[in-house]
Motif scaffolding. Structure first.
Motif, PDB file in Angstrom:
ATOM      1  N   CYS A 180       8.367  -5.062 -28.193  1.00  0.00           N
ATOM      2  CA  CYS A 180       8.197  -6.542 -27.927  1.00  0.00           C
ATOM      3  C   CYS A 180       7.599  -6.914 -29.445  1.00  0.00           C
ATOM      4  CB  CYS A 180       7.581  -7.196 -26.831  1.00  0.00           C
ATOM      5  SG  CYS A 180       7.514  -8.784 -26.967  1.00  0.00           S
ATOM      6  N   VAL A 181       6.495  -6.276 -29.712  1.00  0.00           N
ATOM      7  CA  VAL A 181       5.687  -7.023 -30.883  1.00  0.00           C
ATOM      8  C   VAL A 181       6.379  -6.564 -32.226  1.00  0.00           C
ATOM      9  CG1 VAL A 181       3.451  -6.282 -32.299  1.00  0.00           C
ATOM     10  CG2 VAL A 181       3.410  -6.654 -29.829  1.00  0.00           C
ATOM     11  N   ARG A 182       7.002  -5.344 -32.216  1.00  0.00           N
ATOM     12  CA  ARG A 182       7.563  -5.119 -33.540  1.00  0.00           C
ATOM     13  C   ARG A 182       8.929  -6.072 -33.959  1.00  0.00           C
ATOM     14  NH1 ARG A 182       8.663   1.470 -33.577  1.00  0.00           N
ATOM     15  NH2 ARG A 182       6.485   2.004 -34.491  1.00  0.00           N
ATOM     16  N   PRO A 183       9.848  -6.343 -32.940  1.00  0.00           N
ATOM     17  CA  PRO A 183      10.894  -7.303 -33.237  1.00  0.00           C
ATOM     18  C   PRO A 183      10.394  -8.670 -33.506  1.00  0.00           C
ATOM     19  CG  PRO A 183      11.500  -6.058 -31.431  1.00  0.00           C
ATOM     20  CD  PRO A 183      10.037  -5.567 -31.780  1.00  0.00           C
ATOM     21  N   LEU A 184       9.333  -9.045 -32.623  1.00  0.00           N
ATOM     22  CA  LEU A 184       8.775 -10.389 -32.812  1.00  0.00           C
ATOM     23  C   LEU A 184       8.012 -10.592 -34.268  1.00  0.00           C
ATOM     24  CD1 LEU A 184       7.097 -13.142 -32.022  1.00  0.00           C
ATOM     25  CD2 LEU A 184       5.554 -11.689 -31.154  1.00  0.00           C
ATOM     26  N   LEU A 185       7.285  -9.579 -34.757  1.00  0.00           N
ATOM     27  CA  LEU A 185       6.467  -9.861 -36.023  1.00  0.00           C
ATOM     28  C   LEU A 185       7.661  -9.483 -37.267  1.00  0.00           C
ATOM     29  CD1 LEU A 185       3.127  -7.912 -35.849  1.00  0.00           C
ATOM     30  CD2 LEU A 185       3.584 -10.468 -35.933  1.00  0.00           C
ATOM     31  N   GLY A 186       8.907  -8.739 -36.997  1.00  0.00           N
ATOM     32  CA  GLY A 186       9.889  -8.403 -37.825  1.00  0.00           C
ATOM     33  C   GLY A 186      10.476  -9.942 -38.132  1.00  0.00           C
ATOM     34  N   LYS A 187      10.681 -10.663 -37.060  1.00  0.00           N
ATOM     35  CA  LYS A 187      11.050 -11.735 -37.362  1.00  0.00           C
ATOM     36  C   LYS A 187      10.589 -12.875 -38.253  1.00  0.00           C
ATOM     37  CE  LYS A 187      14.263 -15.077 -35.925  1.00  0.00           C
ATOM     38  NZ  LYS A 187      15.453 -15.180 -36.678  1.00  0.00           N
ATOM     39  N   LEU A 188       9.288 -12.843 -37.613  1.00  0.00           N
ATOM     40  CA  LEU A 188       8.188 -13.940 -38.102  1.00  0.00           C
ATOM     41  C   LEU A 188       8.017 -13.464 -39.715  1.00  0.00           C
ATOM     42  CD1 LEU A 188       5.373 -14.467 -35.449  1.00  0.00           C
ATOM     43  CD2 LEU A 188       7.523 -15.886 -35.762  1.00  0.00           C
ATOM     44  N   THR A 246       8.818 -19.947 -32.713  1.00  0.00           N
ATOM     45  CA  THR A 246       9.717 -18.726 -32.753  1.00  0.00           C
ATOM     46  C   THR A 246       9.423 -17.988 -31.714  1.00  0.00           C
ATOM     47  OG1 THR A 246      10.361 -19.127 -34.774  1.00  0.00           O
ATOM     48  CG2 THR A 246      10.665 -17.176 -34.295  1.00  0.00           C
ATOM     49  N   ALA A 247       7.914 -17.519 -31.749  1.00  0.00           N
ATOM     50  CA  ALA A 247       7.530 -16.262 -31.064  1.00  0.00           C
ATOM     51  C   ALA A 247       7.570 -16.775 -29.438  1.00  0.00           C
ATOM     52  CB  ALA A 247       5.881 -16.042 -31.208  1.00  0.00           C
ATOM     53  N   ARG A 248       7.430 -18.139 -29.191  1.00  0.00           N
ATOM     54  CA  ARG A 248       7.403 -18.426 -27.494  1.00  0.00           C
ATOM     55  C   ARG A 248       9.065 -18.524 -27.186  1.00  0.00           C
ATOM     56  NH1 ARG A 248       4.078 -22.937 -29.158  1.00  0.00           N
ATOM     57  NH2 ARG A 248       1.873 -21.973 -29.183  1.00  0.00           N
ATOM     58  N   THR A 249       9.806 -19.108 -27.999  1.00  0.00           N
ATOM     59  CA  THR A 249      11.094 -19.339 -27.531  1.00  0.00           C
ATOM     60  C   THR A 249      11.906 -18.144 -27.709  1.00  0.00           C
ATOM     61  OG1 THR A 249      11.854 -20.228 -29.739  1.00  0.00           O
ATOM     62  CG2 THR A 249      11.108 -21.673 -28.045  1.00  0.00           C
ATOM     63  N   LYS A 250      11.758 -17.387 -28.652  1.00  0.00           N
ATOM     64  CA  LYS A 250      12.675 -16.151 -28.933  1.00  0.00           C
ATOM     65  C   LYS A 250      12.148 -15.088 -28.286  1.00  0.00           C
ATOM     66  CE  LYS A 250      15.734 -17.760 -32.296  1.00  0.00           C
ATOM     67  NZ  LYS A 250      15.948 -18.216 -33.464  1.00  0.00           N
ATOM     68  N   PHE A 251      10.764 -14.933 -28.068  1.00  0.00           N
ATOM     69  CA  PHE A 251      10.348 -13.667 -27.596  1.00  0.00           C
ATOM     70  C   PHE A 251       9.435 -13.712 -26.510  1.00  0.00           C
ATOM     71  CE2 PHE A 251      11.196 -13.165 -31.875  1.00  0.00           C
ATOM     72  CZ  PHE A 251      11.964 -11.786 -32.191  1.00  0.00           C
ATOM     73  N   GLY A 252       9.145 -15.217 -25.956  1.00  0.00           N
ATOM     74  CA  GLY A 252       8.364 -15.352 -24.448  1.00  0.00           C
ATOM     75  C   GLY A 252       6.846 -14.689 -24.948  1.00  0.00           C
ATOM     76  N   GLN A 253       6.366 -14.827 -26.199  1.00  0.00           N
ATOM     77  CA  GLN A 253       5.174 -14.260 -26.604  1.00  0.00           C
ATOM     78  C   GLN A 253       4.396 -15.288 -27.261  1.00  0.00           C
ATOM     79  OE1 GLN A 253       4.213 -10.768 -25.371  1.00  0.00           O
ATOM     80  NE2 GLN A 253       3.775 -10.346 -27.724  1.00  0.00           N
ATOM     81  N   GLU A 254       2.958 -15.134 -27.294  1.00  0.00           N
ATOM     82  CA  GLU A 254       2.104 -15.774 -28.036  1.00  0.00           C
ATOM     83  C   GLU A 254       1.873 -15.134 -29.424  1.00  0.00           C
ATOM     84  OE1 GLU A 254       1.020 -19.003 -27.611  1.00  0.00           O
ATOM     85  OE2 GLU A 254       2.046 -18.959 -25.979  1.00  0.00           O
TER      86      GLU A 254
END
Lengths: 563, 563
Positions: B365-373, B308-316
């Motif tokens: 970037c970090v907040r929405p990513l962790l919010g999603k996870l 999810t992190a990779r495909t939706k946010f381009g993040q590790e």
């Protein structure tokens, strides 16, 4: 200071330290928005205003806050200021500040609320919202279309939730209602709106009397408290009787002047045009009698009645004055024997000074003609100050036993539905559906108020085989377009029926408004325009692309696009 | 025998003279419609059925009338019979017979009725219907168009009555509400409908707290009696706090697992990618802690989180297991000094057996990513049987103090409205509107229920000059398209504000339905189709003529028209 409930007098103290209040308020343009803090007190002796509901008090201002300053308005917000219809529509948000429009909109809200209480809380109806993006109804020429993102595919804005309400009966929602937004694209018709609201009702296991009783209760329950109460049950007459007595299927029963068949008087007449009229199939001679018509209707009035007969019906009408001695002021006078004249006056219940309007021809033509002239006479009489109809009277009336089918105008050998193809026949006529469909009366009922149709409904066909027969054999329509409804009727559909009331029309009669526009917050003009926002409007070709449509500009018209 | 309220047992007498009843009923296909007359009596001793509400009685039939025979249906009307979504939609009138759908539709009706009582009867709101045939809103790319009979002119089906509700405030309808049908053409989005209903409310002379209190009362008043009562006031947090703690502006507060900023732990880190993250503007390192995550989340689960992190946010994202001895099962373990590890565990409140998800980057970037996870973890945990969220809990939450404007995605130097251009700034930020608009917070409020936004509203700009500045100077839009609204604000507009609640979504959460389709009588498929009637459908070129439009068939597609 004004709010929706009325006016209140603000007193600015004359103290020096309040001089700022005076400056602030006196320089303020009318209709600006202010907040005043102060003390409510009785006005000094002798300064009361008995004309005002708040005339005994005033507010001694302590502070004033100016919340918004108003520009110079295109018209004053005073009830006595007459504005043109187009100016009212362009500045509708100002027009709605008038006490009449405030009353109309607030009454509408209250009346609708009472209707909901009656249906939902008292009678267990279920409020169900049905879609407005739907499929085109067979023959639904008056339905707006809405392009979808799939090439060539369109939704349609339905004229009523008819199919959905029947499907809900099949679905076991045994008592359904909805304040339904409906759409009809009729171009420019007077006092029609492209969107309007109907009180839409459907019930399972119900008969005509059940629906009628429900609606009588609904009207009674929701009726404005400030009006005289409505008594029930409403009178009920057949379509045949309505046409016979009033020449119309929505009679205004607030006054008499009924149609009278005087054919018998001319049974052996030698008057050529009357003889011809009587000799044709369905031929008759009928009259209406206008009491004291000689006094109240001018020659010009009488001419306008003849004009209506000619232009709207292609017929002549004889205007006959009854003289003091019982003689008739008419070319007929010398052609009729005294006994016939006597009989005529008796049959028409005419007295000296009355006017008779006489028409000869087929019943199908004479009835509507005299029905129309009857209403025109009422207007003319009222115009000259005669009290024909009590403006505070509300005459409700059911009209029943309509024919189920009528001959098509363009091809009288073909039948079309008098109302819609889902109406069930009267039980006693049901056997004729398969043999003499034109003789079948339907279980349709109209609710009429003061001569306006404010509602209509029917018991529906609940058997798929009957519905299929009506669609395919009688109406020659393609039943596959309604296959979902036919399948539903075959899936355990209970007997059911319903009604729809035209809310806008109903309200406009209650508040005595000349137009339904006066009970709608943001109506369209008669050309279908919103004069405030200028809708409908041009949109770019680009915006149409996703809908796969393009405008067919009439030759030479494209240039107007930029207007 | 069944009606909407349930089942009743019919007993066919064994008498010889009632043999016809037996024949009639036993040969009848299921779901046929019958009328039974008989006597209600207690079932004989020992034959009661405690599972059934009517299990103690039965009806001894005297006569039976068969009102309609049912064909063989495409599926049985039994609650345990699972049907495909498309079959349910095609035969919606059968699907609605299920006890769940009956409950949903009847609850919807009751809840709406209570809302109306509260607004209309308790608080004096006026129910006003506003038009749905309107003008295109500037930038309203998602609005359906409706061709008129004037070449090139189109109505638009509005996404909300926003302009009308504000105009009603100017018109002196100081408390307005409407159950408004709204339209949005979003193509195929999951669980959206092209038409939907919102509870639309607007008030004059009100502030944020006033609207919030009104809505809390509304929810409480209309809340289903069979559910645990709702307590008020609802908690209220700022947008900033929501983003900080939950990484999303509509937090699901039924469970913790909040975001934690652990940047401090890595203040002097030598780990390259963390150092880089911290060194960029707005850089941070944040984590969420999944209690007992090691036990409940499989390797596959952890992989899906990383995915999810990779495909939706381009993040590790680093998945770190806390071992029994406090060591970290992660490449980070050997790169971090013991004291840092200690601090990390303390800051993240992590215990042995927990999983930490760590992300480094900009805050945006970090907040929405962790919010999603965080939400994905809750689902994964529930999937493996851990009770994370109480399915009977209803957590209402206000989110306030949103930014008024956001940088445009396609051009970050340009600003766009975070919600819509009519929202007023917070009074304490109002002065920034003319200097630092990107810093202005708006008087917008969202109502969140269990992590879903079920409503949103704002106090509006009521001064024409401010509205013009926002439209023209800040948003670079053409204010002439809204000239009627600007003129209205200049005509004595009171301060006002309002809110709109998404009725379909609200109901679907209350009844626990997986989709809003389950609280709508006749919904469209996710492609916008009515599978029952097959709308939208092709219509003839002839029918389009009066609207002066033609279909642009994509190359090679016209042949499909006949499908």
């Amino acid at each position: 200071m004004r709010d929706f409930s009325g006016l209140a007098q603000i007193l600015i103290p004359q103290d020096k330290d309040k001089i700022n209040l005076k400056t602030a308020l006196c320089d303020l343009p009318p209709e600006s928005v202010i907040r005043v803090k102060g003390t409510v007190r009785l006005r000094p002796d002798g300064q009361e205003n008995k004309e005002m509901p708040t005339g005994e008090i005033e507010v001694l201002a302590e502070s004033v806050e100016i919340l918004n300053v108003c520009r110079k308005l295109p018209f004053e917000i005073k009830d006595f200021v007459k504005k043109s219809e187009s100016l009212r529509m362009q500045y509708r948000y100002l027009d709605l500040r008038s006490s009449q429009m405030q009353y109309n909109l607030r009454l509408r809200s209250q009346l609708v609320m009472k209707m909901r209480e009656y249906l939902c809380n008292v009678h267990g109806f279920v409020d169900v919202e049905t879609p407005t993006l739907f499929k085109r109804t067979p023959g639904g020429a008056k339905e707006f279309v809405v392009p979808s993102r799939e090439p060539g595919r369109f939704y349609s804005l339905p004229q009523s939730p008819q199919q959905f309400k029947q499907l809900l009966m099949v679905a076991g929602i045994d008592r359904y209602f909805q304040l339904a937004r409906c759409y009809r694209d009729e171009g420019s018709k007077p006092d029609r709106q492209p969107e309007f609201t109907q009180v839409d009702i459907e019930m399972s296991f119900v008969d005509q009397a059940g629906i009628r009783g429900l609606i009588e209760g609904l009207v009674q329950y929701s009726w404005p408290v400030e009006k005289d109460p409505v008594s029930t049950p409403f009178p009920c007459i057949t379509y045949e009787k309505a046409m016979k007595d009033y020449g119309v299927d929505k009679p205004d029963t607030r006054f008499a002047m009924k149609l009278m068949d005087i054919s018998k008087t001319f049974h052996n007449t030698e008057i050529e045009f009357l003889k011809d009229a009587l000799n044709q199939p369905g031929g008759c001679i009928q009259a209406i009698c206008i009491p004291d018509g000689a006094k109240h209707l001018t020659g010009k009035d009488q001419e306008s009645l003849k004009q209506t007969a000619r232009t709207k019906f292609g017929q002549e009408v004889s205007v006959v004055l009854v003289k003091a001695d019982g003689a008739l002021k008419s070319p007929l006078n010398r052609l009729m024997p005294a006994s016939a004249k006597q009989q005529l006056l008796q049959m028409a219940q005419a007295r000296p000074g009355d006017l008779l309007l006489i028409s000869a021809g087929t019943q199908e033509c004479v009835r509507p003609l005299l029905g129309k002239l009857r209403l025109q006479c009422a207007e003319l009489l009222e115009g000259s100050g005669v009290a024909v109809r009590d403006p505070s009277a509300f005459h409700f009336l059911w009209v029943v036993d309509f024919p189920l089918f009528l001959p098509k105008e363009e091809d009288p050998d073909q039948l079309e539905s008098a109302h819609h193809p889902f109406t069930a026949p009267l039980p006693e006529d049901a056997h004729l559906l398969y043999s003499l469909p034109h003789k079948v009366r339907g279980q349709h009922y109209d609710l009429v108020l003061n001569g306006c149709e404010i509602g209509g409904g029917s018991i529906r066909i609940h058997k798929a085989s009957d519905q299929q027969h009506v669609l395919e054999t009688i109406l020659k329509e393609d039943p596959s377009l309604l296959s979902h409804l036919l399948e539903a009727l075959d899936s355990g559909a209970p007997p059911h029926g319903g009604i729809a009331l035209g809310l806008d029309r109903f309200l406009s009669i209650i508040v005595g408004a000349p137009s339904i526009r006066d009970v709608i917050a943001f109506p369209k003009s008669f050309r279908g325009h919103d004069l405030m926002s200028r809708a409908p409007d041009f949109i770019s070709e680009d915006e149409l692309k996703s809908y796969h449509i393009a405008v067919n500009w009439p030759a030479g018209d494209k240039g107007n696009q930029e207007k």
